[in-house]
Design a protein around this motif. Structure first.
Motif, PDB file in Angstrom:
ATOM      1  N   MET A   1     -33.436  11.243  -5.155  1.00 55.77           N
ATOM      2  CA  MET A   1     -34.497  10.137  -5.415  1.00 55.77           C
ATOM      3  C   MET A   1     -35.925  10.443  -4.930  1.00 55.77           C
ATOM      4  SD  MET A   1     -34.861   7.371  -7.427  1.00 55.77           S
ATOM      5  CE  MET A   1     -32.913   6.848  -7.552  1.00 55.77           C
ATOM      6  N   ALA A   2     -36.693  10.346  -5.594  1.00 58.31           N
ATOM      7  CA  ALA A   2     -38.062  10.660  -5.157  1.00 58.31           C
ATOM      8  C   ALA A   2     -38.605   9.426  -4.149  1.00 58.31           C
ATOM      9  CB  ALA A   2     -39.404  10.663  -6.400  1.00 58.31           C
ATOM     10  N   GLN A   3     -39.474  10.064  -3.206  1.00 62.56           N
ATOM     11  CA  GLN A   3     -39.710   9.071  -2.057  1.00 62.56           C
ATOM     12  C   GLN A   3     -40.974   8.403  -2.616  1.00 62.56           C
ATOM     13  OE1 GLN A   3     -39.777  11.209   1.529  1.00 62.56           O
ATOM     14  NE2 GLN A   3     -37.741  10.834   1.783  1.00 62.56           N
ATOM     15  N   GLY A   4     -40.931   7.580  -3.905  1.00 62.46           N
ATOM     16  CA  GLY A   4     -41.919   6.877  -4.072  1.00 62.46           C
ATOM     17  C   GLY A   4     -41.434   5.460  -4.278  1.00 62.46           C
ATOM     18  N   ALA A   5     -42.272   4.594  -4.783  1.00 61.36           N
ATOM     19  CA  ALA A   5     -42.022   3.070  -4.858  1.00 61.36           C
ATOM     20  C   ALA A   5     -41.406   2.970  -6.120  1.00 61.36           C
ATOM     21  CB  ALA A   5     -43.368   2.260  -5.332  1.00 61.36           C
ATOM     22  N   SER A   6     -41.377   3.796  -7.019  1.00 61.46           N
ATOM     23  CA  SER A   6     -40.465   3.714  -8.524  1.00 61.46           C
ATOM     24  C   SER A   6     -39.864   4.988  -8.792  1.00 61.46           C
ATOM     25  CB  SER A   6     -41.083   3.123  -9.326  1.00 61.46           C
ATOM     26  OG  SER A   6     -42.301   3.830  -9.824  1.00 61.46           O
ATOM     27  N   ALA A   7     -38.753   5.103  -9.681  1.00 61.12           N
ATOM     28  CA  ALA A   7     -38.415   6.275 -10.125  1.00 61.12           C
ATOM     29  C   ALA A   7     -37.598   6.201 -11.381  1.00 61.12           C
ATOM     30  CB  ALA A   7     -37.575   6.984  -8.936  1.00 61.12           C
ATOM     31  N   PRO A   8     -38.020   7.090 -12.213  1.00 59.66           N
ATOM     32  CA  PRO A   8     -37.360   6.926 -13.718  1.00 59.66           C
ATOM     33  C   PRO A   8     -35.661   6.887 -13.561  1.00 59.66           C
ATOM     34  CG  PRO A   8     -38.252   9.014 -13.591  1.00 59.66           C
ATOM     35  CD  PRO A   8     -38.631   8.227 -12.365  1.00 59.66           C
ATOM     36  N   PHE A   9     -35.143   6.304 -14.563  1.00 55.26           N
ATOM     37  CA  PHE A   9     -33.741   6.321 -14.512  1.00 55.26           C
ATOM     38  C   PHE A   9     -33.155   6.072 -16.078  1.00 55.26           C
ATOM     39  CE2 PHE A   9     -29.191   4.915 -14.324  1.00 55.26           C
ATOM     40  CZ  PHE A   9     -28.684   5.784 -13.284  1.00 55.26           C
ATOM     41  N   VAL A  10     -32.361   6.716 -16.424  1.00 57.68           N
ATOM     42  CA  VAL A  10     -31.848   6.551 -17.798  1.00 57.68           C
ATOM     43  C   VAL A  10     -30.586   5.750 -18.020  1.00 57.68           C
ATOM     44  CG1 VAL A  10     -30.826   7.831 -19.969  1.00 57.68           C
ATOM     45  CG2 VAL A  10     -32.874   8.674 -18.483  1.00 57.68           C
ATOM     46  N   PHE A  11     -30.532   4.545 -18.623  1.00 57.98           N
ATOM     47  CA  PHE A  11     -29.559   3.719 -18.744  1.00 57.98           C
ATOM     48  C   PHE A  11     -28.865   3.724 -20.257  1.00 57.98           C
ATOM     49  CE2 PHE A  11     -32.275   1.686 -15.701  1.00 57.98           C
ATOM     50  CZ  PHE A  11     -31.258   1.257 -14.693  1.00 57.98           C
ATOM     51  N   LEU A  12     -27.739   3.265 -20.457  1.00 64.41           N
ATOM     52  CA  LEU A  12     -27.203   3.129 -21.816  1.00 64.41           C
ATOM     53  C   LEU A  12     -27.450   1.642 -22.271  1.00 64.41           C
ATOM     54  CD1 LEU A  12     -25.667   4.327 -24.187  1.00 64.41           C
ATOM     55  CD2 LEU A  12     -23.541   3.711 -22.994  1.00 64.41           C
ATOM     56  N   GLN A  13     -28.295   1.295 -23.003  1.00 63.34           N
ATOM     57  CA  GLN A  13     -28.688   0.022 -23.449  1.00 63.34           C
ATOM     58  C   GLN A  13     -27.568  -0.255 -24.774  1.00 63.34           C
ATOM     59  OE1 GLN A  13     -32.229  -0.908 -25.994  1.00 63.34           O
ATOM     60  NE2 GLN A  13     -32.552  -2.386 -24.284  1.00 63.34           N
ATOM     61  N   VAL A  14     -26.811  -1.385 -24.321  1.00 63.53           N
ATOM     62  CA  VAL A  14     -25.613  -1.910 -25.209  1.00 63.53           C
ATOM     63  C   VAL A  14     -26.200  -3.181 -26.005  1.00 63.53           C
ATOM     64  CG1 VAL A  14     -23.371  -2.623 -25.282  1.00 63.53           C
ATOM     65  CG2 VAL A  14     -24.029  -0.843 -23.769  1.00 63.53           C
ATOM     66  N   ALA A  15     -26.080  -3.114 -27.183  1.00 64.76           N
ATOM     67  CA  ALA A  15     -26.499  -4.426 -28.007  1.00 64.76           C
ATOM     68  C   ALA A  15     -25.319  -5.372 -27.967  1.00 64.76           C
ATOM     69  CB  ALA A  15     -27.180  -3.971 -29.289  1.00 64.76           C
ATOM     70  N   ALA A  16     -25.705  -6.535 -28.130  1.00 63.76           N
ATOM     71  CA  ALA A  16     -24.447  -7.442 -28.455  1.00 63.76           C
ATOM     72  C   ALA A  16     -23.903  -7.340 -29.781  1.00 63.76           C
ATOM     73  CB  ALA A  16     -25.136  -9.082 -28.482  1.00 63.76           C
ATOM     74  N   SER A  17     -24.588  -6.861 -30.803  1.00 66.01           N
ATOM     75  CA  SER A  17     -23.950  -6.645 -31.943  1.00 66.01           C
ATOM     76  C   SER A  17     -23.238  -5.270 -32.157  1.00 66.01           C
ATOM     77  CB  SER A  17     -25.094  -6.493 -32.976  1.00 66.01           C
ATOM     78  OG  SER A  17     -26.136  -5.282 -32.577  1.00 66.01           O
ATOM     79  N   GLY A  18     -23.183  -4.721 -31.058  1.00 66.89           N
ATOM     80  CA  GLY A  18     -22.531  -3.245 -30.848  1.00 66.89           C
ATOM     81  C   GLY A  18     -23.264  -2.302 -30.802  1.00 66.89           C
ATOM     82  N   GLY A  19     -22.768  -1.162 -30.296  1.00 64.32           N
ATOM     83  CA  GLY A  19     -23.496   0.271 -30.526  1.00 64.32           C
ATOM     84  C   GLY A  19     -24.448   0.116 -29.003  1.00 64.32           C
ATOM     85  N   GLY A  20     -24.862   1.424 -28.820  1.00 62.83           N
ATOM     86  CA  GLY A  20     -25.717   1.770 -27.573  1.00 62.83           C
ATOM     87  C   GLY A  20     -26.570   2.834 -27.834  1.00 62.83           C
ATOM     88  N   ALA A  21     -27.549   2.809 -27.230  1.00 61.31           N
ATOM     89  CA  ALA A  21     -28.599   3.891 -27.087  1.00 61.31           C
ATOM     90  C   ALA A  21     -29.187   4.156 -25.611  1.00 61.31           C
ATOM     91  CB  ALA A  21     -29.762   3.667 -28.038  1.00 61.31           C
ATOM     92  N   PRO A  22     -29.253   5.341 -25.281  1.00 60.56           N
ATOM     93  CA  PRO A  22     -30.050   5.742 -24.036  1.00 60.56           C
ATOM     94  C   PRO A  22     -31.534   5.342 -23.934  1.00 60.56           C
ATOM     95  CG  PRO A  22     -29.997   7.747 -25.112  1.00 60.56           C
ATOM     96  CD  PRO A  22     -29.214   6.816 -25.995  1.00 60.56           C
ATOM     97  N   ILE A  23     -31.952   4.748 -22.989  1.00 61.01           N
ATOM     98  CA  ILE A  23     -33.278   4.236 -22.754  1.00 61.01           C
ATOM     99  C   ILE A  23     -33.641   4.346 -21.270  1.00 61.01           C
ATOM    100  CG2 ILE A  23     -32.284   2.053 -21.918  1.00 61.01           C
ATOM    101  CD1 ILE A  23     -35.069   0.602 -23.167  1.00 61.01           C
ATOM    102  N   GLU A  24     -34.992   4.690 -20.991  1.00 59.98           N
ATOM    103  CA  GLU A  24     -35.400   5.207 -19.620  1.00 59.98           C
ATOM    104  C   GLU A  24     -36.290   3.785 -19.035  1.00 59.98           C
ATOM    105  OE1 GLU A  24     -36.972   9.080 -18.451  1.00 59.98           O
ATOM    106  OE2 GLU A  24     -38.707   8.087 -18.312  1.00 59.98           O
ATOM    107  N   ARG A  25     -35.943   3.537 -18.037  1.00 69.51           N
ATOM    108  CA  ARG A  25     -36.730   2.613 -17.255  1.00 69.51           C
ATOM    109  C   ARG A  25     -37.287   3.041 -15.896  1.00 69.51           C
ATOM    110  NH1 ARG A  25     -36.987  -2.858 -18.840  1.00 69.51           N
ATOM    111  NH2 ARG A  25     -37.264  -3.239 -16.700  1.00 69.51           N
ATOM    112  N   ALA A  26     -38.182   2.537 -15.490  1.00 69.78           N
ATOM    113  CA  ALA A  26     -38.393   2.696 -13.884  1.00 69.78           C
ATOM    114  C   ALA A  26     -37.502   1.559 -12.963  1.00 69.78           C
ATOM    115  CB  ALA A  26     -39.953   2.099 -13.793  1.00 69.78           C
ATOM    116  N   ILE A  27     -36.942   2.324 -11.965  1.00 74.34           N
ATOM    117  CA  ILE A  27     -36.239   1.244 -11.163  1.00 74.34           C
ATOM    118  C   ILE A  27     -36.828   1.501  -9.766  1.00 74.34           C
ATOM    119  CG2 ILE A  27     -34.146   1.654 -12.091  1.00 74.34           C
ATOM    120  CD1 ILE A  27     -33.308   3.793 -10.115  1.00 74.34           C
TER     121      ILE A  27
END
Length: 261
Positions: A1-27
């Motif tokens: 993990m980079a020694q900064g205040a935030s870093a990118p991370f790829v999650f799997l976004q799951v929809a209530a209707s079903g299915g999922g897709a990768p999404i990048e967010r800052a953590i």
């Protein structure tokens, strides 16, 4: 993990209707921050690795190792394999406090504070609040409305606390952020000390509950009034009353609760 205040991370976004897709967010980055005073290892905090010199100075004041910025000779941070180290050099006149506090801290364990002596250390008497609050509650609402724009890391990650120094009319003029509410307030207080700035009749606004530790930090920093967006604990109210610190809690856009000093 980079020694900064935030870093990118790829999650799997799951929809209530079903299915999922990768999404990048800052953590928000959280890592161990070791703090040393005059070469003595004093504490390890889990914190956001930003403004660490401010964190160490504010922490020193909260621990009552210093009385003001004049007691700080030097402060610098260094990267380490497992985190960061902040080394603080205190003036000779206050250096004896380090050993005394370490003696009490060493007997703290995973079960909490052990023994009557440590209970007394946990709730050491606070000085009387050094400044009176003469502002109006309308200023707190103005500060709350402006705080979001002053929290870039909060907007990016939705995972950190903010601590703002606000003018008496409700303008946030200095803000610090961290994954820990205590750390954010220590960073703010440390930044003010290092810049030679006072509260000037203003107040602190924190995006957290009002705990007794935050009350103590406010009193020790000379803050005239403490406002938080969440509720207080009973000990926070008791400690604030004993010191004469007014509180504003459960601050929302349309209402707040006033706890008179």
């Amino acid at each position: 993990m980079a020694q900064g205040a935030s870093a990118p991370f790829v999650f799997l976004q799951v929809a209530a209707s079903g299915g999922g897709a990768p999404i990048e967010r800052a953590i928000a980055v959280e890592m161990p921050i070791a703090i040393e005073f005059n070469g003595i290892g004093y504490a390890v905090l889990m914190a956001t690795p930003a403004e660490l010199e401010d964190l160490a100075v504010g922490f020193a004041l909260a621990e009552r190792l210093i009385d003001g910025a004049a007691d700080i000779v030097d402060v610098e941070s260094h990267a380490a394999p497992a985190g960061m180290i902040v080394r603080v050099t205190l003036a000779p006149g206050v250096s004896g406090r380090i050993v005394e506090r370490v003696r009490h801290r060493v007997s703290e364990s995973s079960c909490g504070l052990c023994g009557i002596e440590n209970l007394e250390q946990a709730l050491r008497p606070l000085p009387a609040a050094s400044a009176d609050w003469h502002g109006e509650d309308a200023a707190v609402f103005r500060a709350l409305a402006a705080l979001g724009d002053a929290q870039p890391l909060g907007r990016e990650t939705r995972a950190v606390h903010g601590a703002a120094a606000c003018s008496i009319d409700g303008v946030p003029w200095l803000v610090r952020e961290d994954v820990g509410r205590h750390n954010a307030f220590d960073k703010l207080i440390g930044a003010m000390l290092r810049r030679g700035m006072g509260w000037d009749g203003g107040f602190a606004l924190l995006t957290s509950r009002c705990s007794y530790e935050l009350v103590e930090k406010a009193v020790l920093s000379g803050c005239p009034m403490l406002a938080t967006i969440s509720a207080p604990t009973s000990l926070a109210i008791d400690r604030a009353a004993a010191a004469g610190l007014p509180l504003r809690v459960l601050v929302r856009g349309d209402a707040l609760l006033a706890v008179p000093a």
